[in-house]
Design an enzyme around this catalytic site. Sequence first.
Site, PDB file in Angstrom:
ATOM      1  CG  ASP A  38       2.491   2.593  -1.561  1.00  0.00           C
ATOM      2  OD1 ASP A  38       1.890   2.549  -2.625  1.00  0.00           O
ATOM      3  OD2 ASP A  38       1.514   2.577  -0.731  1.00  0.00           O
ATOM      4  CG  HIS A  69      -3.426   9.626  -7.189  1.00  0.00           C
ATOM      5  ND1 HIS A  69      -3.965   9.961  -5.710  1.00  0.00           N
ATOM      6  CD2 HIS A  69      -3.043   8.113  -6.609  1.00  0.00           C
ATOM      7  CE1 HIS A  69      -3.783   9.229  -4.894  1.00  0.00           C
ATOM      8  NE2 HIS A  69      -2.956   8.356  -4.964  1.00  0.00           N
ATOM      9  CG  ASP A 103      -0.420   4.092  -5.795  1.00  0.00           C
ATOM     10  OD1 ASP A 103      -0.770   3.517  -4.830  1.00  0.00           O
ATOM     11  OD2 ASP A 103      -1.289   5.588  -5.600  1.00  0.00           O
ATOM     12  CG  HIS A 156      -2.667   0.325  -0.805  1.00  0.00           C
ATOM     13  ND1 HIS A 156      -3.663   0.126  -1.782  1.00  0.00           N
ATOM     14  CD2 HIS A 156      -1.506   1.296  -0.896  1.00  0.00           C
ATOM     15  CE1 HIS A 156      -3.230   1.975  -2.601  1.00  0.00           C
ATOM     16  NE2 HIS A 156      -1.929   2.116  -2.135  1.00  0.00           N
ATOM     17  CD  GLU A 158      -2.374   3.988   1.097  1.00  0.00           C
ATOM     18  OE1 GLU A 158      -1.538   4.415   1.068  1.00  0.00           O
ATOM     19  OE2 GLU A 158      -3.239   3.980  -0.344  1.00  0.00           O
ATOM     20  CD  GLU A 159      -4.531   5.744  -2.992  1.00  0.00           C
ATOM     21  OE1 GLU A 159      -4.414   7.140  -3.260  1.00  0.00           O
ATOM     22  OE2 GLU A 159      -3.698   5.073  -3.896  1.00  0.00           O
TER      23      GLU A 159
END
Length: 351
Positions: free
Chosen positions: A231, A318, A175, A63, A208-209
């Site tokens: 991922d 994150h 990410d 993603h 995606e998030e």
Amino acid sequence: MPLPDVLRSLLTATGPSGYETAPAKAFADACAPFAAVETDTMGSVTARVAGTGGGKSVAIVGHIDEIGLIVTHIDDKGYLNFIGVGGWDPVILVGQRVEVSTRAGVIPGVVGKKPIHLLKDDERKRAAEIKDLHIDIGAKDGDEAKALVRIGDVAVISGDPVELPNDRIAARALDNRLGCFVAYEAARLVAEAGGAPGDVIATAVVQEEITFAGARTFAHAVRPDVAIVVDVTHATDAPGIDEKENGSHPMGSGPVIERGSTIHPVVSEKLIETADAEGIAYTLSASARFTGTDADAIHISRNGIPSGLVSLPLRYMHSPVELIQLDDVLNAAKLIAAFAQGLAADTSFAR
């Protein structure tokens, strides 16, 4: 080893969920020399390396979006209020420099809050929340701020990738620009080797998030025979990580192959067999009910798409200092390329 140029271009492009145009273009440009590239109306990008023997098509899916901030209000003094795009620990945001994407280009700003000297006792005892924060772009008043920024403009934390010892990289957006880089690199390796039995489709999906929207629409439209989602997962050699809960995936241990309820057993077993045959180090992870990745959307698209999940050990997820080891990333690409090249046309996915 130095940070690969393609990965650097992906990491330095600004692209929170729904605003992924810049990193999607970087992905498309990187794939264009060896694949047929298309972009759909959601913004997801596919790069197809044509198969050579009528085999099964394999999609490699990362993603392209990252977590970010979106402006919700501009007050009369010129401060910008915001909410998170994706999941944030608000403590991380305090005192950060940010880049705000506007119609006139990127402008700098800082995330501010009331100084500790002015906090009341009860305020000192609780962690900051997003509602306590604002972005300061240096505007003298609301009119100047509103001339520069509009409601709905997005921001990301500012900072270039940092190269650390032991081939380790720290950056925001690992990410999951890492997943897109692995998709690119695996497809490039297949193209360099003359192709695979079936089409290999490197894919950068959006959103995606927040909703898995890009994965849902991509899978419905393209309908690959097999999908490998790439991922990140939590590196379990960081302080405070319980291996009994999270498995054992230290940095440098190679890609993580998922097994579990929503992962197709034939796909996971063939990934394991391929890793063993190629001498690629790996670890295993287990999940039930869902994985928290695009695989959750893809495997139930249409009448079902056999799906696997390969993850990369990552520290500080994150945050603006996510950290990985490059050989884990490159070995994931080698594993998936070999999987695609070795997938026989008559492979059965019957359970």
